[in-house]
Design a protein around this motif. Structure first.
Motif, PDB file in Angstrom:
ATOM      1  N   ARG A 169       0.822  -1.206   0.000  1.00 28.82           N
ATOM      2  CA  ARG A 169       0.000   0.000   0.000  1.00 28.82           C
ATOM      3  C   ARG A 169       0.858   1.257   0.000  1.00 28.82           C
ATOM      4  O   ARG A 169       0.381   2.333  -0.297  1.00 28.82           O
ATOM      5  N   PRO A 173       1.245   2.689  -5.050  1.00 26.29           N
ATOM      6  CA  PRO A 173       0.697   3.948  -5.579  1.00 26.29           C
ATOM      7  C   PRO A 173       1.765   4.797  -6.283  1.00 26.29           C
ATOM      8  O   PRO A 173       1.470   5.535  -7.212  1.00 26.29           O
ATOM      9  N   THR A 177       1.187   5.998 -10.088  1.00 26.16           N
ATOM     10  CA  THR A 177       1.207   7.432 -10.395  1.00 26.16           C
ATOM     11  C   THR A 177       2.273   7.727 -11.447  1.00 26.16           C
ATOM     12  O   THR A 177       2.037   8.481 -12.384  1.00 26.16           O
ATOM     13  N   ALA A 185      -7.513  -0.280  -4.853  1.00 24.00           N
ATOM     14  CA  ALA A 185      -6.958  -0.597  -3.544  1.00 24.00           C
ATOM     15  C   ALA A 185      -7.664  -1.781  -2.906  1.00 24.00           C
ATOM     16  O   ALA A 185      -8.883  -1.904  -3.021  1.00 24.00           O
ATOM     17  N   ARG A 203     -13.765  -4.395  -4.619  1.00 20.81           N
ATOM     18  CA  ARG A 203     -13.184  -4.025  -3.324  1.00 20.81           C
ATOM     19  C   ARG A 203     -14.248  -3.454  -2.406  1.00 20.81           C
ATOM     20  O   ARG A 203     -15.222  -2.873  -2.848  1.00 20.81           O
ATOM     21  N   PHE A 206     -16.008   2.524   1.854  1.00 22.07           N
ATOM     22  CA  PHE A 206     -16.972   3.049   2.771  1.00 22.07           C
ATOM     23  C   PHE A 206     -17.010   2.223   4.042  1.00 22.07           C
ATOM     24  O   PHE A 206     -18.073   1.792   4.501  1.00 22.07           O
ATOM     25  N   ILE A 214     -14.378  -2.202 -10.025  1.00 23.57           N
ATOM     26  CA  ILE A 214     -13.650  -1.138 -10.700  1.00 23.57           C
ATOM     27  C   ILE A 214     -12.906  -1.703 -11.906  1.00 23.57           C
ATOM     28  O   ILE A 214     -12.357  -2.808 -11.846  1.00 23.57           O
ATOM     29  N   ALA A 215     -12.941  -0.944 -13.003  1.00 24.12           N
ATOM     30  CA  ALA A 215     -12.201  -1.337 -14.199  1.00 24.12           C
ATOM     31  C   ALA A 215     -11.264  -0.201 -14.581  1.00 24.12           C
ATOM     32  O   ALA A 215     -11.418   0.921 -14.102  1.00 24.12           O
ATOM     33  N   CYS A 216     -10.316  -0.514 -15.415  1.00 26.93           N
ATOM     34  CA  CYS A 216      -9.314   0.472 -15.850  1.00 26.93           C
ATOM     35  C   CYS A 216      -9.213   0.355 -17.368  1.00 26.93           C
ATOM     36  O   CYS A 216      -8.286  -0.243 -17.888  1.00 26.93           O
TER      37      CYS A 216
ATOM     38  N   ASP B  93     -10.672  10.007  -9.481  1.00 27.37           N
ATOM     39  CA  ASP B  93     -10.091   8.892  -8.736  1.00 27.37           C
ATOM     40  C   ASP B  93      -8.806   9.406  -8.082  1.00 27.37           C
ATOM     41  O   ASP B  93      -8.554  10.618  -8.081  1.00 27.37           O
ATOM     42  N   LEU B  95      -5.715   9.231  -8.937  1.00 25.58           N
ATOM     43  CA  LEU B  95      -4.737   9.846  -9.841  1.00 25.58           C
ATOM     44  C   LEU B  95      -5.135  11.290 -10.156  1.00 25.58           C
ATOM     45  O   LEU B  95      -4.303  12.198 -10.133  1.00 25.58           O
ATOM     46  N   THR B  98      -4.725  13.498  -6.949  1.00 27.97           N
ATOM     47  CA  THR B  98      -3.361  13.926  -6.631  1.00 27.97           C
ATOM     48  C   THR B  98      -2.879  14.991  -7.619  1.00 27.97           C
ATOM     49  O   THR B  98      -2.116  15.884  -7.251  1.00 27.97           O
ATOM     50  N   GLN B 119      -5.478   7.154   5.511  1.00 22.23           N
ATOM     51  CA  GLN B 119      -6.485   6.875   4.494  1.00 22.23           C
ATOM     52  C   GLN B 119      -7.756   7.623   4.836  1.00 22.23           C
ATOM     53  O   GLN B 119      -7.938   8.074   5.960  1.00 22.23           O
ATOM     54  N   ILE B 121     -11.868   7.459   5.255  1.00 20.96           N
ATOM     55  CA  ILE B 121     -12.728   6.341   5.650  1.00 20.96           C
ATOM     56  C   ILE B 121     -13.827   6.052   4.630  1.00 20.96           C
ATOM     57  O   ILE B 121     -14.544   5.086   4.770  1.00 20.96           O
ATOM     58  N   ASP B 122     -13.967   6.878   3.591  1.00 23.67           N
ATOM     59  CA  ASP B 122     -14.954   6.512   2.565  1.00 23.67           C
ATOM     60  C   ASP B 122     -14.285   5.794   1.385  1.00 23.67           C
ATOM     61  O   ASP B 122     -14.562   4.638   1.122  1.00 23.67           O
ATOM     62  N   GLY B 123     -13.364   6.479   0.705  1.00 25.22           N
ATOM     63  CA  GLY B 123     -12.680   5.833  -0.417  1.00 25.22           C
ATOM     64  C   GLY B 123     -11.746   4.733   0.061  1.00 25.22           C
ATOM     65  O   GLY B 123     -11.565   3.727  -0.605  1.00 25.22           O
ATOM     66  N   ASP B 124     -11.139   4.922   1.248  1.00 29.38           N
ATOM     67  CA  ASP B 124     -10.345   3.851   1.867  1.00 29.38           C
ATOM     68  C   ASP B 124      -9.140   3.382   1.071  1.00 29.38           C
ATOM     69  O   ASP B 124      -8.682   2.265   1.289  1.00 29.38           O
ATOM     70  N   THR B 125      -8.641   4.181   0.125  1.00 30.11           N
ATOM     71  CA  THR B 125      -7.571   3.617  -0.703  1.00 30.11           C
ATOM     72  C   THR B 125      -6.173   3.817  -0.121  1.00 30.11           C
ATOM     73  O   THR B 125      -5.271   3.046  -0.430  1.00 30.11           O
ATOM     74  N   ALA B 126      -5.956   4.855   0.658  1.00 28.36           N
ATOM     75  CA  ALA B 126      -4.613   5.199   1.167  1.00 28.36           C
ATOM     76  C   ALA B 126      -3.636   5.518   0.038  1.00 28.36           C
ATOM     77  O   ALA B 126      -2.436   5.379   0.190  1.00 28.36           O
ATOM     78  N   GLN B 127      -4.150   5.910  -1.119  1.00 23.71           N
ATOM     79  CA  GLN B 127      -3.289   6.152  -2.271  1.00 23.71           C
ATOM     80  C   GLN B 127      -2.979   7.629  -2.511  1.00 23.71           C
ATOM     81  O   GLN B 127      -2.054   7.949  -3.253  1.00 23.71           O
ATOM     82  N   PRO B 130       0.848   8.928  -1.033  1.00 24.80           N
ATOM     83  CA  PRO B 130       1.985   8.567  -1.885  1.00 24.80           C
ATOM     84  C   PRO B 130       1.893   9.194  -3.280  1.00 24.80           C
ATOM     85  O   PRO B 130       2.886   9.704  -3.810  1.00 24.80           O
ATOM     86  N   GLY B 131       0.701   9.184  -3.869  1.00 18.11           N
ATOM     87  CA  GLY B 131       0.547   9.733  -5.222  1.00 18.11           C
ATOM     88  C   GLY B 131       0.870  11.216  -5.266  1.00 18.11           C
ATOM     89  O   GLY B 131       1.527  11.696  -6.190  1.00 18.11           O
ATOM     90  N   THR B 223      -9.356   4.857 -13.401  1.00 18.85           N
ATOM     91  CA  THR B 223     -10.233   3.823 -12.837  1.00 18.85           C
ATOM     92  C   THR B 223     -11.682   4.267 -12.941  1.00 18.85           C
ATOM     93  O   THR B 223     -12.007   5.430 -12.717  1.00 18.85           O
TER      94      THR B 223
END
Ligand SMILES: Cc1cc2nc3c(=O)[nH]c(=O)nc-3n(C[C@H](O)[C@H](O)[C@H](O)COP(=O)(O)OP(=O)(O)OC[C@H]3O[C@@H](n4cnc5c(N)ncnc54)[C@H](O)[C@@H]3O)c2cc1C
Ligand SMILES: Cc1cc2nc3c(=O)[nH]c(=O)nc-3n(C[C@H](O)[C@H](O)[C@H](O)COP(=O)(O)OP(=O)(O)OC[C@H]3O[C@@H](n4cnc5c(N)ncnc54)[C@H](O)[C@@H]3O)c2cc1C
Lengths: 399, 259
Positions: A169, A173, A177, A185, A203, A206, A214-216, B93, B95, B98, B119, B121-127, B130-131, B223
């Motif tokens: 994690r 990222p 990026t 995630a 995933r 919330f 999710i797709a990319c 998203d 990306l 950031t 992170q 608490i809604d999106g929860d990604t923790a990204q 770093p990004g 995404t």
């Protein structure tokens, strides 16, 4: 923007009921969207009248995408130990690679590869890219991130999977990026879309209250971190063969502006929750440390580990490393015994993949029973002491 | 030291519940709050300022009502507040988020230190943390549980790992994401509340941060969320009935079989 076709809208309210963000309401028989909308698409999916659409999403026809092929798994290795999630990812990656008929590769970044490449092959990798360099002795986001990025640019995989661990994690990222691509995630499910071979990544978000797929579609690689203990590893087959490809990364790319000075290991007395076959877990219903003494005794008898809900941890009855759930650990034991735990979704996401779940709760309507293999409606203070007694008796009589 | 704290407005997850009958989310009385981890980031920034001097700027990307959490942050010790808000950001998203945050930070002249929550608490990604650091081309450390040493131009911090913690050293400028163990956030002070009331919030639009529209919002987001659904639970729900002793006997029998 979310577009609402007011001629098609029948005002049924399904969108409203499914919106997690309080962003869509039926007013005078027609749906109306407000500024809370995050464009998550949850309502589009449930609208039976087909009245909702998200504008601005166009699939771009990029010829470049086809040049990216093959499934990669980042093989996490720290202090000489391969993280167990790596084997789980190889299991999941094997299935995806077979579906797509492409090779499965592992990527190993380490200061000492030793027998690890062979181990990765035995768990399902067709090939292993190895970067062995002193600069990788300590984990740093920059060195690890640059190395993985450079390999991805050179070999162009269509998918990169990594564990949603502290390391994954942190540096994945960075790679996403730098490559200007998408990253999903903490996935709990991975599928291939039959029409176009795209990776569908599911995933929880919330706080575990909703699941999102999710797709990319327009960029490569498609990247995901995957929650440990959710995917299944294959049995290791030492007879499997594969290729080991040694790679070199330019030294300046392995430099890091963050320097690791020292490592302090977790205190020793902690049971490794993740690896226990039997987990006995307690919640607010245990009422205090006395209740937890019962749990500990049962766990000890069954050679298992002790876990807890957040309510119990927050009450100070047991330390945080024992917490299971969304903001604690994920466990996947053979047997999970939940005592005095109501079964909030944030708890369930951490334990529902256990093979067998036993729930003891005095409230017959507690949601924990919805995930239980066996449910016992009763008072833990009556049941646990008797159960402990019974098991002790059985153990002594069988010796 | 100029410190920027990134804060996000999130729905209070405690209030969001899954209705097991309809399998939908009931959102009755859902409140918008400042992301809990970001409170800890803000607290750490305010403590650094109190000890070593400097300014603390809180920054959020969000709808106009996200100004609320900026005021709350100022009442807890931040000096200035910046809201980046534009319809063009919708659907971002991590990306695109950031990119937007990095353009805003450049616009306000950068920072010596950027702090984020571990992170949201809604999106929860923790990204995002770093990004954002990559976008700013500065080093970062995630899951910081303690700032152990503040030197003139560098920090020694402890980062939480799965098997313990690492002590790392990093020069400034840098970005940290913080975990809750790092501190206990303070409550708003009376003086802070007064200040928050009078606060002029700087609002920046897409044009004002010189953003390339192709990198914003939905357009800049690789995404796509294609489906949202309620988690499915699969229990067999076979209930063990009878008197307490009968229940215990049946349970013990099963356990002894497995263990
Ligand atoms: C963002 C977020 C993250 C979270 N993360 C986590 C997490 O990681 N892990 C987690 O567990 N929770 C987490 N929670 C909290 C979660 O929502 C619940 O509040 C928590 O799990 C409740 O714990 P509990 O079941 O022990 O307590 P309660 O919900 O209070 O349930 C106690 C249960 O015990 C039963 N009981 C009481 N007395 C007895 C008795 N004598 N005998 C038998 N049964 C009895 C009651 O019937 C009740 O069902 C999170 C919440 C949020 C918002
Ligand atoms: C159901 C759902 C699933 C999603 N899944 C993904 C996914 O897998 N991948 C992906 O790229 N996007 C995903 N998104 C989009 C993502 O939630 C948004 O991009 C969001 O703006 C930032 O991500 P986060 O909430 O996860 O923040 P995190 O990365 O968890 O936030 C970490 C820290 O960054 C800072 N921060 C985050 N957002 C802001 C902000 N707006 N303003 C100021 N500071 C901020 C805060 O300090 C915060 O503590 C998803 C969205 C939804 C609704």
């Amino acid at each position: 923007m979310l577009l609402i076709d007011i001629d098609a809208c029948i005002g049924c309210g399904l969108c409203e009921a499914n919106c997690a963000f309080d962003a869509i309401h039926v007013v005078d028989g027609i749906a109306e969207v407000n500024e809370n909308c995050t464009l998550c698409g949850g309502c589009v999916d449930v609208c039976e009248a087909g009245a909702l659409k998200i504008e601005g999403r166009e699939r771009e026809e990029k010829d470049g995408l086809a040049a990216w092929s093959g499934i990669w798994v980042y093989a996490e290795c720290r202090h000489g130990r391969v993280a167990p999630v790596t084997f789980e990812l190889l299991g999941a990656g094997r299935r995806l690679a077979d579906l797509k008929k492409v090779p499965l590769s592992a990527v190993l970044l380490t200061d000492q590869a030793g027998d690890i490449p062979a181990l990765l092959i035995s768990y399902g990798a067709d090939q292993v890219y190895v970067v062995e360099d002193q600069a990788l002795a300590d984990f740093t986001d920059e060195a690890y991130g640059n190395a993985l990025e450079d390999l991805a640019r050179q070999y162009r995989p269509e998918v990169i999977l990594a564990g949603a661990t502290a390391i994954g994690r942190s540096f994945i990222p960075r790679v996403a990026t730098s490559l200007k691509t998408g990253l999903t995630a903490d996935c709990t499910q991975l599928d291939i879309q039959p029409e176009d071979g795209a990776l569908l990544q599911t995933r929880p978000a919330f706080g575990g209250n909703i699941m999102a797929t999710i797709a990319c579609p327009n960029t490569r690689p498609q990247m995901a971190t995957v929650r440990p203990l959710v995917m299944k590893a294959l049995a290791a087959d030492p007879a499997r063969t594969g290729a080991v490809i040694n790679c070199r990364i330019a030294p300046e790319r392995l430099q890091s502006r963050v320097k690791v000075r020292n490592f302090v290991a977790l205190e020793g007395d902690q049971v490794n929750l993740n690896e226990a076959d039997i987990v006995v877990s307690g919640g607010r219903g245990l009422e205090g440390e006395k209740g937890f003494a019962l749990i500990a005794e049962l766990a000890h008898l069954l050679d298992g580990a002790v876990a807890a809900s957040r309510a119990a941890v927050d009450s100070g009855w047991i330390p945080y490393p024992h917490q299971v759930g969304q903001t604690g650990k994920t466990v996947s034991p053979k047997v999970y015994i939940a005592c005095g735990i109501s079964g909030a979704i944030q708890h369930l996401v951490g334990m529902q993949s256990a093979d067998t779940i036993i729930a003891i709760n005095r409230d017959p309507h507690a949601p924990i029973f919805d995930v239980a293999t066996y449910g016992v409606v009763g008072d833990v203070f009556e049941i646990l002491p008797k159960l402990i007694e019974k098991i002790k008796q059985a153990r002594t009589s069988s010796i | 030291m100029k410190i920027i704290v990134c804060v996000k407005q999130v729905p209070d997850a405690k209030d969001v519940r899954l209705d097991p009958k309809t399998n939908t989310l009931s959102r009755e009385g859902v409140q918008s709050i400042i992301n809990p981890y970001d409170r800890h980031a803000l607290e750490e920034a305010v403590r650094l300022k109190e000890k070593h001097g400097g300014t603390v700027i809180v920054l959020t990307m969000g709808p106009p009502q996200a100004a609320e959490i900026l005021r709350e942050s100022v009442s807890c010790g931040a000096d200035e507040a910046v809201l980046v808000s534009d319809r063009a950001f919708a659907g971002a998203d991590t990306l695109a988020t950031t990119y937007t945050l990095s353009q805003a930070i450049r616009k306000i002249g950068g920072a010596d230190l950027i702090l984020c929550g571990k992170q949201a608490i809604d999106g929860d990604t923790a990204q995002v943390g770093p990004g954002l650091a990559v976008r700013m081309d500065i080093p970062y450390v995630t899951c910081v549980r303690r700032i152990a040493q503040v030197n003139d131009k560098s920090f020694v911090v402890e980062r939480l790992m799965d098997d313990g913690y690492d002590e790392v050293e990093v020069g400034l400028p840098a970005l940290f994401t913080v975990v809750k163990e790092i501190n206990e956030p303070r409550l708003p002070s009376l003086k802070g509340k007064m200040k928050a009331k009078k606060l002029a919030i700087t609002t920046l639009t897409a044009a004002e941060i010189d953003a390339d529209v192709a990198q914003l919002g939905l357009k800049g987001s690789p995404t796509w969320v294609v489906r949202v659904f309620a988690p499915q639970l699969k229990g067999e729900r076979s209930m063990i009935a009878g008197t307490v002793q009968e229940q215990v006997d049946q349970l013990a029998e099963k356990l002894l079989e497995w263990c």
